[in-house]
Design an enzyme around this catalytic site. Sequence first.
Site, short mmCIF file in Angstrom:
data_model
loop_
_atom_site.label_atom_id
_atom_site.label_comp_id
_atom_site.label_asym_id
_atom_site.label_seq_id
_atom_site.Cartn_x
_atom_site.Cartn_y
_atom_site.Cartn_z
N GLY A 171 0.84 -1.21 -0.06
CA GLY A 171 -0.07 0.02 0.01
C GLY A 171 0.93 1.37 0.11
O GLY A 171 2.08 1.09 0.09
N ASP A 202 3.24 -3.98 11.31
CA ASP A 202 3.04 -5.30 10.73
C ASP A 202 2.05 -6.20 11.67
O ASP A 202 2.03 -6.04 12.82
CB ASP A 202 4.35 -6.21 10.60
N TYR A 254 -1.82 -18.89 -2.11
CA TYR A 254 -2.74 -17.72 -1.65
C TYR A 254 -3.95 -18.23 -1.28
O TYR A 254 -4.29 -17.80 -0.06
CB TYR A 254 -2.70 -16.45 -2.89
N VAL A 312 -6.31 -6.84 -13.46
CA VAL A 312 -6.28 -6.87 -15.05
C VAL A 312 -6.88 -5.87 -15.79
O VAL A 312 -6.19 -5.17 -16.70
CB VAL A 312 -6.93 -8.25 -15.24
N1 LIG Z 1 -8.10 -7.12 -5.40
C1 LIG Z 1 -9.08 -7.86 -5.29
O1 LIG Z 1 -9.74 -8.23 -6.53
C2 LIG Z 1 -9.35 -8.85 -4.09
C3 LIG Z 1 -10.54 -9.35 -4.19
C4 LIG Z 1 -11.13 -10.30 -3.07
C5 LIG Z 1 -10.35 -10.08 -1.88
N2 LIG Z 1 -9.42 -9.35 -1.77
C6 LIG Z 1 -8.69 -9.07 -0.40
O2 LIG Z 1 -8.79 -7.84 -0.16
C7 LIG Z 1 -7.62 -7.33 0.81
C8 LIG Z 1 -7.26 -6.17 0.11
O3 LIG Z 1 -6.74 -6.22 -1.09
P1 LIG Z 1 -6.09 -5.19 -2.26
O4 LIG Z 1 -6.53 -5.68 -3.33
O5 LIG Z 1 -6.69 -3.89 -1.58
O6 LIG Z 1 -4.61 -5.27 -2.08
P2 LIG Z 1 -3.53 -4.38 -1.34
O7 LIG Z 1 -2.13 -5.11 -1.30
O8 LIG Z 1 -3.63 -3.03 -2.21
O9 LIG Z 1 -3.94 -4.22 0.20
C9 LIG Z 1 -3.39 -4.86 1.23
C10 LIG Z 1 -2.83 -4.12 1.85
O10 LIG Z 1 -2.33 -5.03 3.23
C11 LIG Z 1 -1.01 -4.18 3.49
N3 LIG Z 1 -0.36 -5.22 4.25
C12 LIG Z 1 0.16 -6.70 3.66
N4 LIG Z 1 0.83 -7.56 4.42
C13 LIG Z 1 0.75 -6.56 5.89
C14 LIG Z 1 1.30 -6.81 7.14
N5 LIG Z 1 1.81 -7.97 7.43
N6 LIG Z 1 1.10 -6.10 7.92
C15 LIG Z 1 0.32 -4.96 7.75
N7 LIG Z 1 -0.08 -4.71 6.57
C16 LIG Z 1 -0.11 -5.43 5.47
C17 LIG Z 1 -0.45 -3.87 2.24
O11 LIG Z 1 0.69 -3.00 2.51
C18 LIG Z 1 -1.57 -3.23 1.48
O12 LIG Z 1 -1.79 -1.97 1.94
C19 LIG Z 1 -6.78 -8.60 0.76
O13 LIG Z 1 -7.09 -9.29 1.96
C20 LIG Z 1 -7.23 -9.21 -0.31
O14 LIG Z 1 -6.82 -10.86 -0.26
C21 LIG Z 1 -8.78 -8.65 -2.74
#
Ligand SMILES: NC(=O)c1ccc[n+]([C@@H]2O[C@H](COP(=O)([O-])OP(=O)(O)OC[C@H]3O[C@@H](n4cnc5c(N)ncnc54)[C@H](O)[C@@H]3O)[C@@H](O)[C@H]2O)c1
Length: 315
Positions: A36, A57, A147, A190
């Site tokens: 992020g 974290d 994953y 995508v």
């Molecule tokens: N993007 C999609 O299509 C989608 C669909 C369904 C579910 N999700 C889920 O939604 C959530 C958010 O996804 P996103 O697409 O916004 O991804 P993203 O990577 O933008 O968001 C995840 C955030 O978690 C933070 N992070 C990762 N590991 C961490 C840790 N150990 N401690 C603290 N922060 C941590 C990252 O820095 C990031 O800001 C995730 O759990 C993902 O699995 C995403």
Amino acid sequence: MNILLTGGAGFIGRWVAKRLIEDGHKLWILDDLSNGSQANIEEFTDHPNLQQFIFGDIKDEALLEKLFQLTKFDICYHLGASINVQDSIDDPRTTFNNDAVGTFFIMEQCRKHQVKVVFMSTCMVYDRCTDETGITEEHPTKPASPYAGAKIAAENMVLSYFYAYGLPVVVIRPFNTYGPHQKTGGEGGVVAVFIKNKLTGNDVSIYGDGTQTRDLLFVEDCARFVVEAGYSNKVDGHIVNAGLGRDVTINELAQIIVGDESRIKHVEHIHPQSEIPKLLCNSSKAKSLLGWDPRVSLEEGIKRTESWIQTSYLL
Ligand SMILES: NC(=O)c1ccc[n+]([C@@H]2O[C@H](COP(=O)([O-])OP(=O)(O)OC[C@H]3O[C@@H](n4cnc5c(N)ncnc54)[C@H](O)[C@@H]3O)[C@@H](O)[C@H]2O)c1
């Protein structure tokens, strides 16, 4: 309410933060910025409802201990995770530690302090869809990638806290989400990658034959779903899907975004063994329990994403 949001500096987290702040809650965001960025939440940094951004974290148990001691949270929206399928294949340890072990640490604090948990899982836990009624929550799961495996493990731990301790928890499985603030590089979604390539005059590459389908959910619809799942106790102890209810092949998606056939190329798939051939969501449970429906069509969502990418990246 006092709300803790993990992963709040990420793509979807940013939109969840926006809703929660607008709804008048006091918000704490915990993010290690591994994927992020603070730019995602810059807009809210001076808002009085954003109590604190904690750079940290979820695997840091001492930090969590302190955080939960200092504030009595009402809800924890747990979005922080490693999200990339290919990364999880290359380095399963990082994904498992973040998505499963990190979730366990969050659950332990929520159990101790009686905090409702909204656990963000994903449609990537499902086996392929086989009909046109779509994937309901009863559909078989399949850990096709580390994953998905880590998310399924975490989901089970989260639900065990409902059964063993009566903790209010909900597991939510949004389908593939896209929209403004998603990364547009190779590791992005995508839709964002295709739009960026279109706008920069590059070809669009499709992994494999492009017949795999996705049900694409606009991020503001996704964030509304996530937030509502926290507000309602009707979903406690449940797994709930959210998607558009329409799937498109990646070939069709490239056509919608780029149009020009000569700019669409097919390349060898990087992980054909972990590909899910058809993903189509059935959201009737979200509709009946939360009154949730998607509001933004694919065409409208693509238009909004394109104008954001144009102004943020290219001007
Ligand atoms: N993007 C999609 O299509 C989608 C669909 C369904 C579910 N999700 C889920 O939604 C959530 C958010 O996804 P996103 O697409 O916004 O991804 P993203 O990577 O933008 O968001 C995840 C955030 O978690 C933070 N992070 C990762 N590991 C961490 C840790 N150990 N401690 C603290 N922060 C941590 C990252 O820095 C990031 O800001 C995730 O759990 C993902 O699995 C995403």
